[in-house]
Scaffold this motif. Sequence first.
Motif, PDB file in Angstrom:
ATOM      1  N   ARG A 119       0.798  -1.220   0.000  1.00 24.84           N
ATOM      2  CA  ARG A 119       0.000   0.000   0.000  1.00 24.84           C
ATOM      3  C   ARG A 119       0.839   1.281   0.000  1.00 24.84           C
ATOM      4  NH1 ARG A 119      -3.459  -3.197  -1.299  1.00 24.84           N
ATOM      5  NH2 ARG A 119      -5.285  -3.720  -0.090  1.00 24.84           N
ATOM      6  N   LEU A 120       2.130   1.152   0.160  1.00 23.21           N
ATOM      7  CA  LEU A 120       2.993   2.327   0.199  1.00 23.21           C
ATOM      8  C   LEU A 120       3.053   2.974  -1.179  1.00 23.21           C
ATOM      9  CD1 LEU A 120       4.865   4.000   2.020  1.00 23.21           C
ATOM     10  CD2 LEU A 120       6.736   2.498   1.309  1.00 23.21           C
ATOM     11  N   ASP A 121       2.601   4.195  -1.265  1.00 24.00           N
ATOM     12  CA  ASP A 121       2.566   4.915  -2.537  1.00 24.00           C
ATOM     13  C   ASP A 121       3.994   5.265  -2.964  1.00 24.00           C
ATOM     14  OD1 ASP A 121       2.381   7.167  -4.436  1.00 24.00           O
ATOM     15  OD2 ASP A 121       0.254   7.134  -3.922  1.00 24.00           O
ATOM     16  N   PRO A 122       4.339   5.026  -4.227  1.00 24.58           N
ATOM     17  CA  PRO A 122       5.678   5.370  -4.702  1.00 24.58           C
ATOM     18  C   PRO A 122       6.014   6.854  -4.541  1.00 24.58           C
ATOM     19  CG  PRO A 122       4.559   3.993  -6.320  1.00 24.58           C
ATOM     20  CD  PRO A 122       3.551   4.352  -5.264  1.00 24.58           C
ATOM     21  N   ALA A 123       5.003   7.699  -4.452  1.00 26.59           N
ATOM     22  CA  ALA A 123       5.236   9.138  -4.300  1.00 26.59           C
ATOM     23  C   ALA A 123       5.454   9.551  -2.848  1.00 26.59           C
ATOM     24  CB  ALA A 123       4.061   9.914  -4.882  1.00 26.59           C
ATOM     25  N   THR A 124       5.403   8.598  -1.924  1.00 22.61           N
ATOM     26  CA  THR A 124       5.625   8.916  -0.512  1.00 22.61           C
ATOM     27  C   THR A 124       7.041   9.461  -0.344  1.00 22.61           C
ATOM     28  OG1 THR A 124       4.133   7.134   0.133  1.00 22.61           O
ATOM     29  CG2 THR A 124       5.624   7.984   1.837  1.00 22.61           C
ATOM     30  N   PRO A 125       7.188  10.592   0.326  1.00 23.77           N
ATOM     31  CA  PRO A 125       8.515  11.157   0.525  1.00 23.77           C
ATOM     32  C   PRO A 125       9.431  10.162   1.252  1.00 23.77           C
ATOM     33  CG  PRO A 125       6.828  12.703   1.241  1.00 23.77           C
ATOM     34  CD  PRO A 125       6.142  11.411   0.946  1.00 23.77           C
ATOM     35  N   PRO A 126      10.698  10.117   0.875  1.00 25.43           N
ATOM     36  CA  PRO A 126      11.637   9.156   1.473  1.00 25.43           C
ATOM     37  C   PRO A 126      11.728   9.242   3.000  1.00 25.43           C
ATOM     38  CG  PRO A 126      12.662  10.264  -0.396  1.00 25.43           C
ATOM     39  CD  PRO A 126      11.327  10.919  -0.166  1.00 25.43           C
ATOM     40  N   GLU A 127      11.557  10.440   3.546  1.00 23.82           N
ATOM     41  CA  GLU A 127      11.665  10.573   5.003  1.00 23.82           C
ATOM     42  C   GLU A 127      10.555   9.813   5.731  1.00 23.82           C
ATOM     43  OE1 GLU A 127       9.849  14.360   3.343  1.00 23.82           O
ATOM     44  OE2 GLU A 127      11.700  13.283   2.962  1.00 23.82           O
ATOM     45  N   LEU A 128       9.448   9.530   5.041  1.00 22.02           N
ATOM     46  CA  LEU A 128       8.384   8.703   5.598  1.00 22.02           C
ATOM     47  C   LEU A 128       8.441   7.276   5.041  1.00 22.02           C
ATOM     48  CD1 LEU A 128       5.850   8.289   7.310  1.00 22.02           C
ATOM     49  CD2 LEU A 128       4.509   9.226   5.399  1.00 22.02           C
ATOM     50  N   ALA A 129       8.707   7.157   3.753  1.00 19.04           N
ATOM     51  CA  ALA A 129       8.729   5.836   3.114  1.00 19.04           C
ATOM     52  C   ALA A 129       9.795   4.926   3.718  1.00 19.04           C
ATOM     53  CB  ALA A 129       8.952   5.980   1.614  1.00 19.04           C
ATOM     54  N   ASP A 130      10.957   5.465   4.008  1.00 20.56           N
ATOM     55  CA  ASP A 130      12.044   4.623   4.534  1.00 20.56           C
ATOM     56  C   ASP A 130      11.683   3.987   5.878  1.00 20.56           C
ATOM     57  OD1 ASP A 130      13.468   5.141   2.235  1.00 20.56           O
ATOM     58  OD2 ASP A 130      14.798   6.622   3.158  1.00 20.56           O
ATOM     59  N   PRO A 131      11.190   4.754   6.859  1.00 21.40           N
ATOM     60  CA  PRO A 131      10.812   4.094   8.110  1.00 21.40           C
ATOM     61  C   PRO A 131       9.612   3.156   7.947  1.00 21.40           C
ATOM     62  CG  PRO A 131      10.540   6.482   8.333  1.00 21.40           C
ATOM     63  CD  PRO A 131      11.143   6.205   6.994  1.00 21.40           C
ATOM     64  N   VAL A 132       8.695   3.459   7.030  1.00 13.99           N
ATOM     65  CA  VAL A 132       7.568   2.552   6.798  1.00 13.99           C
ATOM     66  C   VAL A 132       8.079   1.229   6.236  1.00 13.99           C
ATOM     67  CG1 VAL A 132       5.500   2.165   5.400  1.00 13.99           C
ATOM     68  CG2 VAL A 132       5.814   4.350   6.565  1.00 13.99           C
ATOM     69  N   LYS A 133       9.011   1.292   5.292  1.00 20.03           N
ATOM     70  CA  LYS A 133       9.600   0.061   4.741  1.00 20.03           C
ATOM     71  C   LYS A 133      10.336  -0.717   5.825  1.00 20.03           C
ATOM     72  CE  LYS A 133      10.217   1.998   0.128  1.00 20.03           C
ATOM     73  NZ  LYS A 133      11.217   2.523  -0.823  1.00 20.03           N
ATOM     74  N   LYS A 134      11.087  -0.003   6.653  1.00 15.27           N
ATOM     75  CA  LYS A 134      11.804  -0.662   7.749  1.00 15.27           C
ATOM     76  C   LYS A 134      10.822  -1.351   8.685  1.00 15.27           C
ATOM     77  CE  LYS A 134      14.890   0.171  11.640  1.00 15.27           C
ATOM     78  NZ  LYS A 134      15.679   1.150  12.397  1.00 15.27           N
ATOM     79  N   PHE A 135       9.758  -0.648   9.060  1.00 16.42           N
ATOM     80  CA  PHE A 135       8.751  -1.199   9.959  1.00 16.42           C
ATOM     81  C   PHE A 135       8.097  -2.434   9.341  1.00 16.42           C
ATOM     82  CE2 PHE A 135       4.383  -1.017  11.838  1.00 16.42           C
ATOM     83  CZ  PHE A 135       4.747  -1.330  13.137  1.00 16.42           C
ATOM     84  N   ALA A 136       7.744  -2.341   8.065  1.00 18.77           N
ATOM     85  CA  ALA A 136       7.110  -3.460   7.374  1.00 18.77           C
ATOM     86  C   ALA A 136       8.026  -4.683   7.376  1.00 18.77           C
ATOM     87  CB  ALA A 136       6.759  -3.058   5.946  1.00 18.77           C
ATOM     88  N   ASN A 137       9.287  -4.479   7.088  1.00 21.04           N
ATOM     89  CA  ASN A 137      10.239  -5.595   7.082  1.00 21.04           C
ATOM     90  C   ASN A 137      10.432  -6.172   8.475  1.00 21.04           C
ATOM     91  OD1 ASN A 137      10.994  -5.998   4.282  1.00 21.04           O
ATOM     92  ND2 ASN A 137      11.852  -3.950   4.399  1.00 21.04           N
ATOM     93  N   LEU A 138      10.453  -5.314   9.475  1.00 20.13           N
ATOM     94  CA  LEU A 138      10.555  -5.803  10.854  1.00 20.13           C
ATOM     95  C   LEU A 138       9.336  -6.642  11.226  1.00 20.13           C
ATOM     96  CD1 LEU A 138      12.031  -2.643  12.590  1.00 20.13           C
ATOM     97  CD2 LEU A 138      13.054  -4.929  12.634  1.00 20.13           C
ATOM     98  N   LEU A 139       8.152  -6.199  10.825  1.00 22.11           N
ATOM     99  CA  LEU A 139       6.948  -6.983  11.104  1.00 22.11           C
ATOM    100  C   LEU A 139       7.040  -8.369  10.477  1.00 22.11           C
ATOM    101  CD1 LEU A 139       4.027  -4.419  10.649  1.00 22.11           C
ATOM    102  CD2 LEU A 139       4.981  -5.294  12.782  1.00 22.11           C
ATOM    103  N   MET A 140       7.535  -8.434   9.252  1.00 20.36           N
ATOM    104  CA  MET A 140       7.673  -9.733   8.594  1.00 20.36           C
ATOM    105  C   MET A 140       8.716 -10.601   9.297  1.00 20.36           C
ATOM    106  SD  MET A 140       7.004  -9.003   4.541  1.00 20.36           S
ATOM    107  CE  MET A 140       8.190  -7.693   4.314  1.00 20.36           C
ATOM    108  N   ASP A 141       9.822  -9.984   9.718  1.00 17.41           N
ATOM    109  CA  ASP A 141      10.861 -10.736  10.435  1.00 17.41           C
ATOM    110  C   ASP A 141      10.346 -11.244  11.779  1.00 17.41           C
ATOM    111  OD1 ASP A 141      12.597 -10.247   8.340  1.00 17.41           O
ATOM    112  OD2 ASP A 141      13.699  -8.661   9.387  1.00 17.41           O
ATOM    113  N   ILE A 142       9.610 -10.404  12.479  1.00 12.52           N
ATOM    114  CA  ILE A 142       9.033 -10.801  13.772  1.00 12.52           C
ATOM    115  C   ILE A 142       8.065 -11.962  13.576  1.00 12.52           C
ATOM    116  CG2 ILE A 142       7.457 -10.051  15.620  1.00 12.52           C
ATOM    117  CD1 ILE A 142       8.789  -7.204  15.250  1.00 12.52           C
ATOM    118  N   GLY A 143       7.214 -11.853  12.582  1.00 17.14           N
ATOM    119  CA  GLY A 143       6.247 -12.906  12.302  1.00 17.14           C
ATOM    120  C   GLY A 143       6.909 -14.207  11.897  1.00 17.14           C
ATOM    121  N   ALA A 144       7.912 -14.130  11.039  1.00 22.88           N
ATOM    122  CA  ALA A 144       8.613 -15.342  10.598  1.00 22.88           C
ATOM    123  C   ALA A 144       9.312 -16.014  11.768  1.00 22.88           C
ATOM    124  CB  ALA A 144       9.616 -14.988   9.505  1.00 22.88           C
TER     125      ALA A 144
END
Length: 66
Positions: free
Chosen positions: A9-34
């Motif tokens: 759902r992350l829009d490609p137009a999301t500014p990097p200052e927000l997109a980067d932590p959202v991507k980090k959070f998303a990856n952490l959620l997947m790592d935690i779940g796995a």
Amino acid sequence: DGGQYLLARLDPATPPELADPVKKFANLLMDIGAAATSGAQNSEPEQAARLKDADATNRTIAELCK
């Protein structure tokens, strides 16, 4: 699934200052779940570190969205 949902759902137009932590959070959620699926307990150091990092990243995102 929450991490995959965020990344999808992350829009490609999301500014990097927000997109980067959202991507980090998303990856952490997947790592935690796995790790949890493979039997990791929240009290184990690696899983506890992931949870702590996810919490801090979540707070960062919340602050950026104010």
